[in-house]
Design a protein around this motif. Structure first.
Motif, PDB file in Angstrom:
ATOM      1  N   ILE A  96       1.023  -1.310   0.190  1.00  0.00           N
ATOM      2  CA  ILE A  96       0.191   0.432  -0.191  1.00  0.00           C
ATOM      3  C   ILE A  96       1.044   1.535  -0.150  1.00  0.00           C
ATOM      4  O   ILE A  96       0.443   2.143  -0.507  1.00  0.00           O
ATOM      5  CB  ILE A  96      -1.558  -0.364   1.048  1.00  0.00           C
ATOM      6  CG1 ILE A  96      -2.240  -0.941   0.783  1.00  0.00           C
ATOM      7  CG2 ILE A  96      -1.595   1.397   1.444  1.00  0.00           C
ATOM      8  CD1 ILE A  96      -2.916  -1.100   1.607  1.00  0.00           C
ATOM      9  N   GLU A  97       1.751   1.706   0.366  1.00  0.00           N
ATOM     10  CA  GLU A  97       2.906   2.207   0.682  1.00  0.00           C
ATOM     11  C   GLU A  97       3.030   2.393  -0.555  1.00  0.00           C
ATOM     12  O   GLU A  97       4.073   3.871  -1.116  1.00  0.00           O
ATOM     13  CB  GLU A  97       4.281   2.409   2.174  1.00  0.00           C
ATOM     14  CG  GLU A  97       3.551   2.035   3.515  1.00  0.00           C
ATOM     15  CD  GLU A  97       4.317   2.186   4.650  1.00  0.00           C
ATOM     16  OE1 GLU A  97       4.153   1.551   5.386  1.00  0.00           O
ATOM     17  OE2 GLU A  97       5.911   1.227   3.564  1.00  0.00           O
ATOM     18  N   THR A  99       2.241   1.891  -3.783  1.00  0.00           N
ATOM     19  CA  THR A  99       1.240   1.828  -4.850  1.00  0.00           C
ATOM     20  C   THR A  99       1.514   3.802  -4.856  1.00  0.00           C
ATOM     21  O   THR A  99       1.335   4.184  -3.552  1.00  0.00           O
ATOM     22  CB  THR A  99      -0.206   1.983  -3.725  1.00  0.00           C
ATOM     23  OG1 THR A  99       0.105   0.376  -3.505  1.00  0.00           O
ATOM     24  CG2 THR A  99      -0.447   1.865  -5.611  1.00  0.00           C
ATOM     25  N   SER A 101       0.752   7.525  -6.812  1.00  0.00           N
ATOM     26  CA  SER A 101      -0.700   7.757  -6.743  1.00  0.00           C
ATOM     27  C   SER A 101      -1.381   7.895  -7.944  1.00  0.00           C
ATOM     28  O   SER A 101      -0.872   7.373  -8.771  1.00  0.00           O
ATOM     29  CB  SER A 101      -0.581   9.865  -6.386  1.00  0.00           C
ATOM     30  OG  SER A 101       0.646   9.609  -7.436  1.00  0.00           O
ATOM     31  N   GLN A 103      -3.259   5.142  -8.009  1.00  0.00           N
ATOM     32  CA  GLN A 103      -4.425   3.819  -8.409  1.00  0.00           C
ATOM     33  C   GLN A 103      -4.551   3.038  -7.041  1.00  0.00           C
ATOM     34  O   GLN A 103      -4.953   4.167  -5.522  1.00  0.00           O
ATOM     35  CB  GLN A 103      -2.714   2.763  -8.189  1.00  0.00           C
ATOM     36  CG  GLN A 103      -1.733   2.875  -9.468  1.00  0.00           C
ATOM     37  CD  GLN A 103      -0.904   1.888  -9.659  1.00  0.00           C
ATOM     38  OE1 GLN A 103      -0.610   1.140  -8.957  1.00  0.00           O
ATOM     39  NE2 GLN A 103      -0.209   2.116 -10.759  1.00  0.00           N
ATOM     40  N   VAL A 105      -5.979   1.244  -3.404  1.00  0.00           N
ATOM     41  CA  VAL A 105      -5.496   1.018  -2.344  1.00  0.00           C
ATOM     42  C   VAL A 105      -6.829   0.773  -1.122  1.00  0.00           C
ATOM     43  O   VAL A 105      -7.788   1.551  -1.211  1.00  0.00           O
ATOM     44  CB  VAL A 105      -4.742   1.112  -1.326  1.00  0.00           C
ATOM     45  CG1 VAL A 105      -3.530   1.151  -2.629  1.00  0.00           C
ATOM     46  CG2 VAL A 105      -4.967   2.852  -0.742  1.00  0.00           C
ATOM     47  N   ILE A 107      -9.259   0.507   2.522  1.00  0.00           N
ATOM     48  CA  ILE A 107      -8.985   1.366   3.136  1.00  0.00           C
ATOM     49  C   ILE A 107      -9.802   0.855   4.204  1.00  0.00           C
ATOM     50  O   ILE A 107     -10.488   1.249   3.363  1.00  0.00           O
ATOM     51  CB  ILE A 107      -7.884   3.044   3.285  1.00  0.00           C
ATOM     52  CG1 ILE A 107      -6.880   2.962   2.425  1.00  0.00           C
ATOM     53  CG2 ILE A 107      -7.541   3.405   4.542  1.00  0.00           C
ATOM     54  CD1 ILE A 107      -5.523   2.071   3.135  1.00  0.00           C
ATOM     55  N   VAL A 112     -10.043   3.253  -2.109  1.00  0.00           N
ATOM     56  CA  VAL A 112      -9.815   4.428  -2.086  1.00  0.00           C
ATOM     57  C   VAL A 112      -8.534   4.769  -3.402  1.00  0.00           C
ATOM     58  O   VAL A 112      -7.668   3.766  -3.369  1.00  0.00           O
ATOM     59  CB  VAL A 112      -8.751   5.126  -0.424  1.00  0.00           C
ATOM     60  CG1 VAL A 112      -8.306   6.308  -0.696  1.00  0.00           C
ATOM     61  CG2 VAL A 112      -9.905   4.897  -0.038  1.00  0.00           C
ATOM     62  N   LYS A 113      -8.593   5.775  -4.133  1.00  0.00           N
ATOM     63  CA  LYS A 113      -7.045   6.112  -5.090  1.00  0.00           C
ATOM     64  C   LYS A 113      -6.385   6.849  -4.232  1.00  0.00           C
ATOM     65  O   LYS A 113      -6.707   7.788  -4.016  1.00  0.00           O
ATOM     66  CB  LYS A 113      -8.226   6.982  -5.952  1.00  0.00           C
ATOM     67  CG  LYS A 113      -7.638   6.695  -7.406  1.00  0.00           C
ATOM     68  CD  LYS A 113      -7.798   7.382  -8.643  1.00  0.00           C
ATOM     69  CE  LYS A 113      -8.178   6.907  -9.868  1.00  0.00           C
ATOM     70  NZ  LYS A 113      -8.778   7.537 -11.213  1.00  0.00           N
ATOM     71  N   LYS A 114      -5.177   6.359  -3.924  1.00  0.00           N
ATOM     72  CA  LYS A 114      -4.191   7.447  -3.770  1.00  0.00           C
ATOM     73  C   LYS A 114      -4.050   8.010  -4.128  1.00  0.00           C
ATOM     74  O   LYS A 114      -4.084   8.624  -5.492  1.00  0.00           O
ATOM     75  CB  LYS A 114      -3.120   6.460  -3.856  1.00  0.00           C
ATOM     76  CG  LYS A 114      -2.882   5.353  -2.510  1.00  0.00           C
ATOM     77  CD  LYS A 114      -1.635   5.004  -2.464  1.00  0.00           C
ATOM     78  CE  LYS A 114      -0.132   5.306  -1.856  1.00  0.00           C
ATOM     79  NZ  LYS A 114       0.189   4.704  -1.270  1.00  0.00           N
TER      80      LYS A 114
END
Length: 114
Positions: A96-97, A99, A101, A103, A105, A107, A112-114
């Protein structure tokens, strides 16, 4: 007896053809980045991928990559004498860290789109 023979032939054919339909790991790896960029798959805190939007080969990519990850997590856990869930949790946090922005993840149960 004849029906049993026919059923055996059908089952044998199914068993022999199923692997031909399964996506290979190299093919799944090749398609993974594209599937992530398209928003079809995302990373989860469990250390595995999941389908965000079912389209194209998304399900096959997720299943193939997750099987490879599961095998690797098991290998690491056995090597260090720790539970597989511990490896999965650490891998999920790192995935997740890392991934990028834009894309997806997962949560708290929401994509949620980073």
């Amino acid at each position: 007896m004849r029906k049993l023979t026919q059923l055996s032939a059908v089952l044998l054919t199914m068993v022999l053809t199923i692997p031909a339909f399964a996506m290979g790991l190299d093919d799944a790896k090749d398609k993974l980045d594209s599937a992530k960029r398209q928003g079809l798959v995302g990373e989860t805190p469990t250390g595995y991928l999941d389908v965000v939007h079912a389209a194209g080969d998304a399900r096959d990519v997720v299943e193939t990559i997750n099987e490879a990850r599961r095998n690797e997590y098991t290998r690491i856990a056995e090597k260090h004498g720790i539970p597989v869930t511990q490896v999965e949790t650490v891998a999920g946090k790192k995935a997740i860290e890392k991934t990028p922005s834009g894309q997806f993840v997962l949560i708290e149960g929401q994509w949620v789109k980073k």
